[in-house]
Design an enzyme around this catalytic site. Structure first.
Site, PDB file in Angstrom:
ATOM      1  N   THR A 211       0.887  -1.176   0.000  1.00 29.02           N
ATOM      2  CA  THR A 211       0.000   0.000   0.000  1.00 29.02           C
ATOM      3  C   THR A 211       0.912   1.210   0.000  1.00 29.02           C
ATOM      4  O   THR A 211       2.105   1.085   0.287  1.00 29.02           O
ATOM      5  CB  THR A 211      -0.903  -0.009   1.265  1.00 29.02           C
ATOM      6  OG1 THR A 211      -1.922  -1.002   1.115  1.00 29.02           O
ATOM      7  CG2 THR A 211      -1.591   1.313   1.534  1.00 29.02           C
ATOM      8  N   ARG A 239     -13.462  -7.430  -3.372  1.00 28.59           N
ATOM      9  CA  ARG A 239     -12.944  -7.336  -1.995  1.00 28.59           C
ATOM     10  C   ARG A 239     -12.381  -5.933  -1.746  1.00 28.59           C
ATOM     11  O   ARG A 239     -11.642  -5.394  -2.554  1.00 28.59           O
ATOM     12  CB  ARG A 239     -11.852  -8.391  -1.790  1.00 28.59           C
ATOM     13  CG  ARG A 239     -11.168  -8.353  -0.418  1.00 28.59           C
ATOM     14  CD  ARG A 239      -9.891  -7.549  -0.439  1.00 28.59           C
ATOM     15  NE  ARG A 239      -9.187  -7.596   0.847  1.00 28.59           N
ATOM     16  CZ  ARG A 239      -8.174  -6.788   1.178  1.00 28.59           C
ATOM     17  NH1 ARG A 239      -7.755  -5.882   0.320  1.00 28.59           N
ATOM     18  NH2 ARG A 239      -7.602  -6.880   2.328  1.00 28.59           N
ATOM     19  N   VAL A 240     -12.726  -5.349  -0.611  1.00 27.71           N
ATOM     20  CA  VAL A 240     -12.203  -4.033  -0.246  1.00 27.71           C
ATOM     21  C   VAL A 240     -11.509  -4.162   1.108  1.00 27.71           C
ATOM     22  O   VAL A 240     -12.062  -4.754   2.041  1.00 27.71           O
ATOM     23  CB  VAL A 240     -13.345  -2.993  -0.173  1.00 27.71           C
ATOM     24  CG1 VAL A 240     -12.835  -1.666   0.387  1.00 27.71           C
ATOM     25  CG2 VAL A 240     -13.962  -2.785  -1.554  1.00 27.71           C
ATOM     26  N   GLY A 241     -10.312  -3.607   1.194  1.00 28.22           N
ATOM     27  CA  GLY A 241      -9.545  -3.691   2.446  1.00 28.22           C
ATOM     28  C   GLY A 241      -9.771  -2.481   3.333  1.00 28.22           C
ATOM     29  O   GLY A 241     -10.782  -1.773   3.231  1.00 28.22           O
ATOM     30  N   THR A 262      -1.036   0.024   6.688  1.00 24.23           N
ATOM     31  CA  THR A 262      -0.751  -0.983   5.656  1.00 24.23           C
ATOM     32  C   THR A 262      -0.660  -2.351   6.304  1.00 24.23           C
ATOM     33  O   THR A 262      -0.078  -2.483   7.386  1.00 24.23           O
ATOM     34  CB  THR A 262       0.554  -0.660   4.906  1.00 24.23           C
ATOM     35  OG1 THR A 262       0.911  -1.811   4.091  1.00 24.23           O
ATOM     36  CG2 THR A 262       1.717  -0.342   5.822  1.00 24.23           C
ATOM     37  N   GLY A 263      -1.230  -3.347   5.667  1.00 23.58           N
ATOM     38  CA  GLY A 263      -1.162  -4.699   6.218  1.00 23.58           C
ATOM     39  C   GLY A 263      -2.438  -5.460   5.927  1.00 23.58           C
ATOM     40  O   GLY A 263      -3.182  -5.119   5.001  1.00 23.58           O
ATOM     41  N   THR A 264      -2.694  -6.472   6.731  1.00 23.02           N
ATOM     42  CA  THR A 264      -3.848  -7.355   6.538  1.00 23.02           C
ATOM     43  C   THR A 264      -5.132  -6.568   6.775  1.00 23.02           C
ATOM     44  O   THR A 264      -5.594  -6.413   7.903  1.00 23.02           O
ATOM     45  CB  THR A 264      -3.781  -8.530   7.533  1.00 23.02           C
ATOM     46  OG1 THR A 264      -2.418  -8.916   7.686  1.00 23.02           O
ATOM     47  CG2 THR A 264      -4.608  -9.695   7.065  1.00 23.02           C
ATOM     48  N   GLY A 265      -5.722  -6.077   5.695  1.00 23.26           N
ATOM     49  CA  GLY A 265      -6.799  -5.102   5.802  1.00 23.26           C
ATOM     50  C   GLY A 265      -7.965  -5.540   6.652  1.00 23.26           C
ATOM     51  O   GLY A 265      -8.536  -4.740   7.407  1.00 23.26           O
TER      52      GLY A 265
HETATM   53  N1  ASP Z   1      -4.055  -2.937   3.683  1.00 24.90           N
HETATM   54  C1  ASP Z   1      -4.121  -3.308   2.297  1.00 24.90           C
HETATM   55  C2  ASP Z   1      -5.389  -4.043   2.049  1.00 24.90           C
HETATM   56  O1  ASP Z   1      -5.778  -4.844   2.865  1.00 24.90           O
HETATM   57  C3  ASP Z   1      -2.957  -4.146   1.851  1.00 24.90           C
HETATM   58  C4  ASP Z   1      -1.601  -3.761   2.420  1.00 24.90           C
HETATM   59  O2  ASP Z   1      -1.435  -2.693   2.938  1.00 24.90           O
HETATM   60  O3  ASP Z   1      -0.688  -4.560   2.336  1.00 24.90           O
HETATM   61  O4  ASP Z   1      -5.986  -3.848   1.026  1.00 24.90           O
END
Ligand code: ASP
Length: 352
Positions: A211, A239-241, A262-265
């Site tokens: 991200t 899918r939306v994070g 940023t990460g596992t949305g």
């Molecule tokens: N947070 C983002 C999502 O889940 C992905 C990411 O930041 O790695 O869409």
């Protein structure tokens, strides 16, 4: 009704004579250089950092140059008295245009081989917010989000409706070929192959997600945040994070903090991560560094890997993460861009 009169424009910023001084506060190990300056900008290029074995010197230099270019673009606005919301928008535009990062050009593909983009902008001054989700085509999704903030009664527009809005407001759209990068396409093919054959998911973070984002405090003390992403490699279409979900991956509130995650949305959404940090500060009286570190630790317990950048009302920046690395950088009134990728201190990087 919208409270802003025009779509984001970088021109016309005027120098403010009312630059505020940050209140004195002891430095902490979380403070990046440049904190307590009249303005502050922090960015991230995602928690999907390549593992050190895959990051050769040339690639590392390219990532650091990309971060420096975004920092410098935002700095130019802030030093001229521009607003935090303009600075975070511009920094994210630069990162979206760079195919190394998972946003705009260079975004990851859905399981159907399409690029569906999410982006958000929030202004801490009035908590006006705009976002788009699952859109196919805007060259700079953050500009679409900024247009929603300024020109729409809605906070979040999705899919085809968001695209019609983009067309109506002159947001540049691109052909799917613009978003194609070999690296992301191959990551999708590897993941689809793994799913077909039932292998273990031992992908590098960089092949999974990423991200881009920015947070800033301007000379008037206003805070803002912007985030943009392609999401997760091989995500289900639609899918939306957390990125465009205010309070999860993006938040800005004068008086407490601005956050871009940023990460596992899904985990960031379930924990309301970005708003949780602001709430701990506002209601619990926690300093930013503690609130952010605690929330990142709780994300990990809940199965969420990743991190965030945040700036408080005094301009102090924190960048906690619970995974191997997070592309990140910071710039203050000294105008010196600093960046880091893994668990090292920020170091000076050549401006662009
Ligand atoms: N947070 C983002 C999502 O889940 C992905 C990411 O930041 O790695 O869409």
């Amino acid at each position: 009704m919208p409270t802003h009169s025009s779509v984001y424009a970088v021109s016309g910023a005027s120098v403010s004579s009312r630059a505020e001084r940050s209140p004195g506060r002891p430095a902490t190990e979380h403070d990046a250089p440049g904190a307590h300056s009249p303005f502050s900008l922090a960015i991230h290029g995602g928690a999907g950092a390549l593992s050190p074995s895959r990051l050769n010197g040339q690639l590392e230099a390219a990532y650091r140059a990309g971060l420096a270019a975004a920092l410098t673009a935002g700095y130019r606005l802030l030093v001229a008295g521009g607003s935090a919301v303009d600075a975070v928008t511009q920094a994210v535009v630069v990162l979206e245009d760079n195919p190394l990062f998972n946003a705009g050009r260079g975004a990851v593909f859905t399981s159907a081989g399409e690029v569906q983009l999410d982006a958000a902008v929030m202004n801490g001054l009035d908590r006006c917010a705009g976002a788009v989700a699952a859109v196919v085509g805007p060259r700079n999704p953050v500009l679409a989000a900024r247009a929603v903030l300024e020109l729409s009664d809605a906070v979040l527009l999705v899919g085809e409706g968001a695209l019609s809005f983009c067309r109506a407001h002159g947001i540049a759209l691109e052909d799917p070929r613009y978003f194609y990068t070999e690296q992301r396409w191959e990551a999708l093919q590897r993941e689809l192959h793994r799913r077909r054959h039932g292998g273990r998911d031992d992908r590098d973070d960089a092949d999974r997600h990423g991200t881009v984002g920015a947070v800033a405090r301007d000379v008037r003390g206003n805070l803002a945040a912007a985030t943009s992403t392609g999401g997760i490699t091989a995500k289900a279409p639609g899918r939306v994070g957390d990125t465009p979900v205010f309070g999860a991956g993006t938040w800005a509130e004068n008086g407490t903090c601005a956050v871009s995650a940023t990460g596992t949305g899904e985990v960031f959404i379930r924990l309301g991560a970005a708003h949780e940090i602001a709430a701990r500060m506002r209601i619990g009286g926690q300093p930013l560094a503690q609130a952010a570190a605690d929330v990142v630790a709780e994300l990990q317990v809940a199965g969420g890997d990743g991190g965030l950048i945040a700036v408080d009302a005094a301009g102090a920046v924190v960048m906690p993460f619970n995974c191997q690395g997070m592309y990140r950088g910071q710039i203050g009134a000294d105008g010196v861009p600093r960046a880091a990728i893994y668990r090292e201190q920020l170091t000076v990087v050549n401006g662009a």
